[in-house]
Design a protein around this motif. Structure first.
Motif, PDB file in Angstrom:
ATOM      1  N   GLY A   1      78.029  29.689  -3.685  1.00 41.68           N
ATOM      2  CA  GLY A   1      78.371  30.543  -4.831  1.00 41.68           C
ATOM      3  C   GLY A   1      77.201  30.636  -5.802  1.00 41.68           C
ATOM      4  N   LEU A   2      76.510  29.517  -6.001  1.00 41.12           N
ATOM      5  CA  LEU A   2      75.367  29.466  -6.913  1.00 41.12           C
ATOM      6  C   LEU A   2      74.216  30.353  -6.407  1.00 41.12           C
ATOM      7  CD1 LEU A   2      73.642  28.174  -9.219  1.00 41.12           C
ATOM      8  CD2 LEU A   2      73.196  26.282  -7.653  1.00 41.12           C
ATOM      9  N   ILE A   3      73.872  30.190  -5.122  1.00 43.48           N
ATOM     10  CA  ILE A   3      72.740  30.960  -4.575  1.00 43.48           C
ATOM     11  C   ILE A   3      73.091  32.451  -4.547  1.00 43.48           C
ATOM     12  CG2 ILE A   3      71.196  31.258  -2.564  1.00 43.48           C
ATOM     13  CD1 ILE A   3      70.858  28.599  -4.268  1.00 43.48           C
ATOM     14  N   ASN A   4      74.311  32.772  -4.163  1.00 46.55           N
ATOM     15  CA  ASN A   4      74.725  34.182  -4.164  1.00 46.55           C
ATOM     16  C   ASN A   4      74.661  34.774  -5.577  1.00 46.55           C
ATOM     17  OD1 ASN A   4      75.104  34.153  -1.418  1.00 46.55           O
ATOM     18  ND2 ASN A   4      77.332  33.944  -1.500  1.00 46.55           N
ATOM     19  N   MET A   5      75.115  33.996  -6.564  1.00 47.37           N
ATOM     20  CA  MET A   5      75.071  34.458  -7.967  1.00 47.37           C
ATOM     21  C   MET A   5      73.623  34.780  -8.367  1.00 47.37           C
ATOM     22  SD  MET A   5      75.433  32.081 -11.362  1.00 47.37           S
ATOM     23  CE  MET A   5      76.920  31.236 -10.984  1.00 47.37           C
ATOM     24  N   MET A   6      72.691  33.904  -7.967  1.00 46.12           N
ATOM     25  CA  MET A   6      71.286  34.090  -8.351  1.00 46.12           C
ATOM     26  C   MET A   6      70.656  35.286  -7.623  1.00 46.12           C
ATOM     27  SD  MET A   6      70.105  30.089  -8.696  1.00 46.12           S
ATOM     28  CE  MET A   6      68.413  30.438  -9.196  1.00 46.12           C
ATOM     29  N   VAL A   7      71.004  35.444  -6.326  1.00 46.94           N
ATOM     30  CA  VAL A   7      70.462  36.599  -5.574  1.00 46.94           C
ATOM     31  C   VAL A   7      70.974  37.897  -6.207  1.00 46.94           C
ATOM     32  CG1 VAL A   7      70.494  37.831  -3.358  1.00 46.94           C
ATOM     33  CG2 VAL A   7      70.214  35.343  -3.383  1.00 46.94           C
ATOM     34  N   ASP A   8      72.288  37.962  -6.476  1.00 45.30           N
ATOM     35  CA  ASP A   8      72.877  39.187  -7.052  1.00 45.30           C
ATOM     36  C   ASP A   8      72.212  39.518  -8.390  1.00 45.30           C
ATOM     37  OD1 ASP A   8      74.509  39.091  -4.856  1.00 45.30           O
ATOM     38  OD2 ASP A   8      76.343  38.554  -5.944  1.00 45.30           O
ATOM     39  N   ALA A   9      72.015  38.493  -9.219  1.00 48.09           N
ATOM     40  CA  ALA A   9      71.409  38.725 -10.542  1.00 48.09           C
ATOM     41  C   ALA A   9      69.970  39.221 -10.391  1.00 48.09           C
ATOM     42  CB  ALA A   9      71.445  37.438 -11.371  1.00 48.09           C
ATOM     43  N   ASP A  10      69.222  38.654  -9.433  1.00 43.93           N
ATOM     44  CA  ASP A  10      67.824  39.077  -9.258  1.00 43.93           C
ATOM     45  C   ASP A  10      67.743  40.488  -8.673  1.00 43.93           C
ATOM     46  OD1 ASP A  10      65.950  37.273 -10.353  1.00 43.93           O
ATOM     47  OD2 ASP A  10      66.516  35.779  -8.859  1.00 43.93           O
ATOM     48  N   ILE A  11      68.648  40.817  -7.762  1.00 47.77           N
ATOM     49  CA  ILE A  11      68.639  42.184  -7.207  1.00 47.77           C
ATOM     50  C   ILE A  11      68.899  43.182  -8.341  1.00 47.77           C
ATOM     51  CG2 ILE A  11      69.911  43.791  -5.698  1.00 47.77           C
ATOM     52  CD1 ILE A  11      70.085  41.499  -3.635  1.00 47.77           C
ATOM     53  N   ASP A  12      69.871  42.909  -9.192  1.00 51.15           N
ATOM     54  CA  ASP A  12      70.165  43.803 -10.329  1.00 51.15           C
ATOM     55  C   ASP A  12      68.957  43.924 -11.260  1.00 51.15           C
ATOM     56  OD1 ASP A  12      72.673  44.178  -9.395  1.00 51.15           O
ATOM     57  OD2 ASP A  12      73.703  42.962 -10.912  1.00 51.15           O
ATOM     58  N   GLU A  13      68.338  42.770 -11.564  1.00 44.68           N
ATOM     59  CA  GLU A  13      67.218  42.752 -12.510  1.00 44.68           C
ATOM     60  C   GLU A  13      66.001  43.501 -11.944  1.00 44.68           C
ATOM     61  OE1 GLU A  13      67.012  42.099 -15.490  1.00 44.68           O
ATOM     62  OE2 GLU A  13      64.876  41.778 -15.890  1.00 44.68           O
ATOM     63  N   VAL A  14      65.685  43.252 -10.660  1.00 45.38           N
ATOM     64  CA  VAL A  14      64.530  43.918 -10.050  1.00 45.38           C
ATOM     65  C   VAL A  14      64.796  45.423  -9.968  1.00 45.38           C
ATOM     66  CG1 VAL A  14      63.215  44.163  -7.882  1.00 45.38           C
ATOM     67  CG2 VAL A  14      63.607  41.887  -8.853  1.00 45.38           C
ATOM     68  N   ASP A  15      66.025  45.821  -9.611  1.00 45.80           N
ATOM     69  CA  ASP A  15      66.398  47.249  -9.583  1.00 45.80           C
ATOM     70  C   ASP A  15      66.160  47.896 -10.941  1.00 45.80           C
ATOM     71  OD1 ASP A  15      67.187  47.477  -7.021  1.00 45.80           O
ATOM     72  OD2 ASP A  15      69.351  47.688  -7.419  1.00 45.80           O
ATOM     73  N   ARG A  16      66.618  47.186 -11.990  1.00 42.24           N
ATOM     74  CA  ARG A  16      66.476  47.703 -13.351  1.00 42.24           C
ATOM     75  C   ARG A  16      64.984  47.888 -13.692  1.00 42.24           C
ATOM     76  NH1 ARG A  16      65.763  46.124 -18.224  1.00 42.24           N
ATOM     77  NH2 ARG A  16      65.268  43.995 -17.606  1.00 42.24           N
ATOM     78  N   GLN A  17      64.164  46.904 -13.284  1.00 38.68           N
ATOM     79  CA  GLN A  17      62.736  46.975 -13.609  1.00 38.68           C
ATOM     80  C   GLN A  17      62.036  48.075 -12.807  1.00 38.68           C
ATOM     81  OE1 GLN A  17      61.547  42.878 -13.041  1.00 38.68           O
ATOM     82  NE2 GLN A  17      61.842  42.414 -15.198  1.00 38.68           N
ATOM     83  N   VAL A  18      62.479  48.281 -11.557  1.00 37.33           N
ATOM     84  CA  VAL A  18      61.893  49.367 -10.755  1.00 37.33           C
ATOM     85  C   VAL A  18      62.260  50.702 -11.415  1.00 37.33           C
ATOM     86  CG1 VAL A  18      62.025  50.585  -8.523  1.00 37.33           C
ATOM     87  CG2 VAL A  18      61.760  48.091  -8.571  1.00 37.33           C
ATOM     88  N   LYS A  19      63.536  50.825 -11.824  1.00 40.22           N
ATOM     89  CA  LYS A  19      63.989  52.094 -12.436  1.00 40.22           C
ATOM     90  C   LYS A  19      63.277  52.383 -13.752  1.00 40.22           C
ATOM     91  CE  LYS A  19      68.416  52.619 -10.200  1.00 40.22           C
ATOM     92  NZ  LYS A  19      69.373  51.536  -9.978  1.00 40.22           N
ATOM     93  N   ASN A  20      63.029  51.330 -14.560  1.00 34.69           N
ATOM     94  CA  ASN A  20      62.374  51.619 -15.856  1.00 34.69           C
ATOM     95  C   ASN A  20      60.842  51.588 -15.750  1.00 34.69           C
ATOM     96  OD1 ASN A  20      61.347  48.992 -16.231  1.00 34.69           O
ATOM     97  ND2 ASN A  20      63.048  48.346 -17.527  1.00 34.69           N
ATOM     98  N   GLY A  21      60.341  51.429 -14.533  1.00 39.41           N
ATOM     99  CA  GLY A  21      58.903  51.563 -14.287  1.00 39.41           C
ATOM    100  C   GLY A  21      58.092  50.300 -14.544  1.00 39.41           C
ATOM    101  N   SER A  22      58.744  49.171 -14.926  1.00 43.81           N
ATOM    102  CA  SER A  22      57.944  47.968 -15.180  1.00 43.81           C
ATOM    103  C   SER A  22      57.549  47.272 -13.864  1.00 43.81           C
ATOM    104  CB  SER A  22      58.655  47.007 -16.133  1.00 43.81           C
ATOM    105  OG  SER A  22      59.935  46.714 -15.696  1.00 43.81           O
ATOM    106  N   LEU A  23      58.187  47.619 -12.763  1.00 48.01           N
ATOM    107  CA  LEU A  23      57.779  47.130 -11.434  1.00 48.01           C
ATOM    108  C   LEU A  23      57.714  48.341 -10.510  1.00 48.01           C
ATOM    109  CD1 LEU A  23      60.008  43.982 -10.705  1.00 48.01           C
ATOM    110  CD2 LEU A  23      57.533  44.026 -10.962  1.00 48.01           C
ATOM    111  N   SER A  24      56.638  48.416  -9.672  1.00 47.04           N
ATOM    112  CA  SER A  24      56.637  49.569  -8.754  1.00 47.04           C
ATOM    113  C   SER A  24      56.475  49.115  -7.310  1.00 47.04           C
ATOM    114  CB  SER A  24      55.542  50.563  -9.125  1.00 47.04           C
ATOM    115  OG  SER A  24      54.407  49.874  -9.527  1.00 47.04           O
TER     116      SER A  24
END
Ligand code: G4F
Length: 298
Positions: free
Chosen positions: A272-295
């Motif tokens: 549950g812990l590892i899944n929680m962390m993966v889900d949070a990182d996928i959301d965060e990286v998606d957000r950063q790709v969308k706002n252009g801070s990561l390409s």
């Protein structure tokens, strides 16, 4: 008032209503001033140079902050108000080359890094101030505790953030150290509840906080990659650069005393812990790709 001593990095995710005060575990006067300004009743010392590999690069700085910093804070409490209740973040790294398994409050320490040695000092000076000055000073011997807020250099977050970056096409592989090392990993939220419980007791005492389950780094990689629909064997590469001069091969805690005395038990399991962390990182990286801070790579 809730106050956090800002000893360096300002957390991005601070709760509303928390006031940051500048200070440093190397600077005794700043600790005294922080205690006076806040009229603190409880102090939780989570301040440390806490990354084990960095402690071989900077052993003296690690000792100054992680070991002597505890004495400075205890002295500041003694000067300002010895009735303040004090929590010291002791670490399972003190067990190092383990002398018995699982590890309890009675297991002898055998630290394997300058960090582990510094934490053992911090642990014993806390016990000593309790016994010398009758202070309410306790140590929580916490095994590895993780969450989506974990720093990117620690192995769980390195892997879960790596998974998110690979999934988003930002990197092709993940370079890792010793995949056979085993840790007893729990959820930081559960462990913070244990810290608070320790300071609400009638008498001060030390407690091991752990899940009692041990997993290899390799299994953690397997779970994290499979959460994102990938096989870790296709992406994880072992690199000598991330191996340590002296490894802590395996840690397993016995939190029986915390269960009996504090009524504490963990609520989030390993998967549950590892899944929680993966889900949070996928959301965060998606957000950063969308706002252009990561390409993504071309
Ligand atoms: O996540 P880690 O860096 O944590 P470590 O060294 O166990 O320490 C953490 O937990 C302690 C509590 O026991 C705290 F006191 C301490 O402050 C910190 O929070 O490494 C865990 C394991 C190690 O055995 C390491 O060799 O993972 C292994 N590992 C394998 N590859 C790696 C990597 N660790 C890191 N950081 N990066 C790697 O690539």
């Amino acid at each position: 008032m809730k106050a956090a001593l800002n000893t360096g990095i300002t957390g991005q995710l601070l709760e509303k209503g928390v006031k940051l005060i500048s200070g440093d575990l190397i600077d005794e006067n700043s600790l005294i001033r922080a205690l006076e300004a806040t009229e603190a009743e409880e102090v939780y010392n989570l301040g440390a140079q806490s990354f084990v590999p960095a402690s071989w690069d900077q052993p003296i700085l690690t000792g100054e902050i992680t070991a002597l910093g505890v004495t400075r804070l205890l002295e500041a409490i003694r000067i300002v108000n010895p009735k303040i209740r004090f929590y010291q973040a002791s670490s399972s790294e003190m067990f190092g080359k383990v002398q018995e398994s699982p590890q309890t409050e009675k297991t002898p320490f055998y630290p394997r890094s300058p960090y582990g040695v510094a934490k053992a000092y911090g642990h014993w000076i806390t016990v000593n101030y309790r016994e010398s000055y009758d202070m309410f000073a306790v140590s929580g011997i916490l095994f590895n505790h993780e969450s989506p807020r974990r720093g990117l250099e620690f192995v769980t977050r390195k892997v879960t953030h790596g998974v998110a970056c690979i999934k988003a096409g930002l990197q092709k592989e993940l370079r890792m150290g010793n995949l056979e090392a085993k840790r007893d990993w729990g959820f930081a939220g559960d462990y913070v509840r244990a810290m608070w419980l320790m300071l609400q007791q009638k008498t001060p005492d030390d407690f091991v906080i752990a899940t009692g389950e041990t997993h290899p780094v390799r299994e953690m990689c397997e779970i994290a990659f499979s959460r994102a629909g990938m096989d870790y064997k296709d992406y994880v590469v072992q690199d000598k650069k991330f191996f340590r001069p002296a490894e802590v091969h395996t840690l397993t805690g016995d939190a029986g005393k915390a269960r009996r005395v504090l009524g504490w038990k963990p609520e989030v399991d390993f998967k549950g812990l590892i899944n929680m962390m993966v889900d949070a990182d996928i959301d965060e990286v998606d957000r950063q790709v969308k706002n252009g801070s990561l390409s993504p790579r071309k």
